[in-house]
Design a protein around this motif. Structure first.
Motif, PDB file in Angstrom:
ATOM      1  N   ARG A 182       0.846  -1.182   0.000  1.00  6.95           N
ATOM      2  CA  ARG A 182       0.000   0.000   0.000  1.00  6.95           C
ATOM      3  C   ARG A 182       0.882   1.233   0.000  1.00  6.95           C
ATOM      4  O   ARG A 182       2.020   1.181   0.449  1.00  6.95           O
ATOM      5  CB  ARG A 182      -0.887  -0.013   1.232  1.00  6.95           C
ATOM      6  CG  ARG A 182      -1.772  -1.238   1.322  1.00  6.95           C
ATOM      7  CD  ARG A 182      -2.505  -1.266   2.631  1.00  6.95           C
ATOM      8  NE  ARG A 182      -3.320  -0.082   2.767  1.00  6.95           N
ATOM      9  CZ  ARG A 182      -4.636  -0.074   2.666  1.00  6.95           C
ATOM     10  NH1 ARG A 182      -5.260  -1.181   2.475  1.00  6.95           N
ATOM     11  NH2 ARG A 182      -5.315   1.040   2.788  1.00  6.95           N
ATOM     12  N   PRO A 183       0.383   2.345  -0.481  1.00  8.96           N
ATOM     13  CA  PRO A 183       1.166   3.574  -0.427  1.00  8.96           C
ATOM     14  C   PRO A 183       1.622   3.862   1.006  1.00  8.96           C
ATOM     15  O   PRO A 183       0.853   3.749   1.948  1.00  8.96           O
ATOM     16  CB  PRO A 183       0.189   4.639  -0.928  1.00  8.96           C
ATOM     17  CG  PRO A 183      -0.716   3.881  -1.844  1.00  8.96           C
ATOM     18  CD  PRO A 183      -0.880   2.524  -1.204  1.00  8.96           C
ATOM     19  N   GLY A 184       2.901   4.181   1.132  1.00 10.16           N
ATOM     20  CA  GLY A 184       3.488   4.449   2.439  1.00 10.16           C
ATOM     21  C   GLY A 184       4.299   3.288   2.987  1.00 10.16           C
ATOM     22  O   GLY A 184       5.079   3.463   3.915  1.00 10.16           O
ATOM     23  N   ASP A 185       4.122   2.069   2.444  1.00 11.91           N
ATOM     24  CA  ASP A 185       4.910   0.918   2.892  1.00 11.91           C
ATOM     25  C   ASP A 185       6.355   1.088   2.465  1.00 11.91           C
ATOM     26  O   ASP A 185       6.649   1.611   1.396  1.00 11.91           O
ATOM     27  CB  ASP A 185       4.370  -0.386   2.285  1.00 11.91           C
ATOM     28  CG  ASP A 185       3.052  -0.813   2.889  1.00 11.91           C
ATOM     29  OD1 ASP A 185       2.628  -0.190   3.879  1.00 11.91           O
ATOM     30  OD2 ASP A 185       2.461  -1.770   2.364  1.00 11.91           O
ATOM     31  N   ARG A 222      16.371   0.673  -0.830  1.00 13.63           N
ATOM     32  CA  ARG A 222      15.124   0.834  -0.094  1.00 13.63           C
ATOM     33  C   ARG A 222      14.321   1.970  -0.706  1.00 13.63           C
ATOM     34  O   ARG A 222      14.885   2.897  -1.285  1.00 13.63           O
ATOM     35  CB  ARG A 222      15.390   1.152   1.369  1.00 13.63           C
ATOM     36  CG  ARG A 222      15.944   0.000   2.146  1.00 13.63           C
ATOM     37  CD  ARG A 222      16.154   0.431   3.593  1.00 13.63           C
ATOM     38  NE  ARG A 222      16.753  -0.629   4.346  1.00 13.63           N
ATOM     39  CZ  ARG A 222      16.079  -1.431   5.164  1.00 13.63           C
ATOM     40  NH1 ARG A 222      14.797  -1.266   5.322  1.00 13.63           N
ATOM     41  NH2 ARG A 222      16.698  -2.387   5.818  1.00 13.63           N
ATOM     42  N   GLY A 223      13.011   1.875  -0.538  1.00 16.25           N
ATOM     43  CA  GLY A 223      12.151   2.922  -1.056  1.00 16.25           C
ATOM     44  C   GLY A 223      10.797   2.905  -0.375  1.00 16.25           C
ATOM     45  O   GLY A 223      10.523   2.082   0.492  1.00 16.25           O
ATOM     46  N   VAL A 224       9.953   3.840  -0.796  1.00 15.92           N
ATOM     47  CA  VAL A 224       8.614   3.968  -0.244  1.00 15.92           C
ATOM     48  C   VAL A 224       7.616   3.825  -1.384  1.00 15.92           C
ATOM     49  O   VAL A 224       7.778   4.428  -2.450  1.00 15.92           O
ATOM     50  CB  VAL A 224       8.436   5.339   0.450  1.00 15.92           C
ATOM     51  CG1 VAL A 224       7.017   5.524   0.951  1.00 15.92           C
ATOM     52  CG2 VAL A 224       9.423   5.487   1.587  1.00 15.92           C
ATOM     53  N   VAL A 225       6.585   3.020  -1.166  1.00 14.80           N
ATOM     54  CA  VAL A 225       5.544   2.814  -2.171  1.00 14.80           C
ATOM     55  C   VAL A 225       4.720   4.092  -2.309  1.00 14.80           C
ATOM     56  O   VAL A 225       4.265   4.667  -1.328  1.00 14.80           O
ATOM     57  CB  VAL A 225       4.640   1.627  -1.780  1.00 14.80           C
ATOM     58  CG1 VAL A 225       3.471   1.495  -2.736  1.00 14.80           C
ATOM     59  CG2 VAL A 225       5.442   0.345  -1.720  1.00 14.80           C
ATOM     60  N   VAL A 226       4.559   4.523  -3.550  1.00 13.67           N
ATOM     61  CA  VAL A 226       3.772   5.718  -3.841  1.00 13.67           C
ATOM     62  C   VAL A 226       2.401   5.323  -4.401  1.00 13.67           C
ATOM     63  O   VAL A 226       1.383   5.920  -4.062  1.00 13.67           O
ATOM     64  CB  VAL A 226       4.523   6.631  -4.844  1.00 13.67           C
ATOM     65  CG1 VAL A 226       3.693   7.838  -5.210  1.00 13.67           C
ATOM     66  CG2 VAL A 226       5.863   7.049  -4.270  1.00 13.67           C
ATOM     67  N   ALA A 227       2.366   4.298  -5.263  1.00 15.79           N
ATOM     68  CA  ALA A 227       1.107   3.861  -5.876  1.00 15.79           C
ATOM     69  C   ALA A 227       1.265   2.420  -6.346  1.00 15.79           C
ATOM     70  O   ALA A 227       2.379   1.926  -6.505  1.00 15.79           O
ATOM     71  CB  ALA A 227       0.740   4.758  -7.055  1.00 15.79           C
ATOM     72  N   THR A 228       0.130   1.738  -6.576  1.00 19.05           N
ATOM     73  CA  THR A 228       0.141   0.380  -7.118  1.00 19.05           C
ATOM     74  C   THR A 228      -0.905   0.289  -8.216  1.00 19.05           C
ATOM     75  O   THR A 228      -1.942   0.953  -8.153  1.00 19.05           O
ATOM     76  CB  THR A 228      -0.177  -0.673  -6.042  1.00 19.05           C
ATOM     77  OG1 THR A 228      -1.458  -0.391  -5.493  1.00 19.05           O
ATOM     78  CG2 THR A 228       0.861  -0.677  -4.936  1.00 19.05           C
TER      79      THR A 228
END
Length: 137
Positions: free
Chosen positions: A7-10, A23-29
């Motif tokens: 989910r966004p923010g993971d 490493r990164g942060v999910v923005v959209a799926t």
């Protein structure tokens, strides 16, 4: 741990490809792909979801068993209805009528529940709302 429920923010870590290990942060799926903002890079990149690994203690490893239990909870009564109808009638003759009758009886039962036990009806609707929310998590 692989997670197909990002989910966004993971926070995630890439494995494979040019961003392997970052490493990164999910923005959209969308459609099996995840848009990630990687640390130390400008902008975002679309990555196949299978090439990402969830990191941190916030990963939702419990969600898949809960969803499986909810699917069984919702599917088993319908399967039971079909099996009982097949067993008692020896086929699908009259199945549509039996299903319509059952749905009508369920609607009457809801009306009876709302008039005789409004608190119980609200609790039941709250439970169904929780189930719906968990299935879309």
């Amino acid at each position: 741990m692989n997670s197909f429920f990002q989910r966004p923010g993971d926070t995630v870590r890439a494995r494979g490809g040019i961003h392997s290990g970052k490493r990164g942060v999910v923005v959209a799926t969308a459609a099996g792909r995840t848009k990630v903002r990687f640390n130390g890079s400008s902008g975002t990149r679309w990555v196949r979801t299978g090439n990402l690994r969830s990191t941190g203690s916030g990963s939702l490893s419990w969600i898949l068993p809960v969803k499986a239990a909810l699917v069984l909870f919702l599917v088993i009564p319908g399967l039971r209805f079909v099996v009982v109808h097949l067993w008692t009638h020896g086929g699908l003759d009259g199945f549509a009528t039996a299903l319509g009758n059952q749905m009508g009886q369920a609607a009457l039962a809801w009306g009876h529940l709302i008039t005789t036990d409004p608190l119980g009806a609200l609790l039941h609707l709250g439970f169904l709302g929780l189930v719906s929310r968990l299935m879309h998590w």
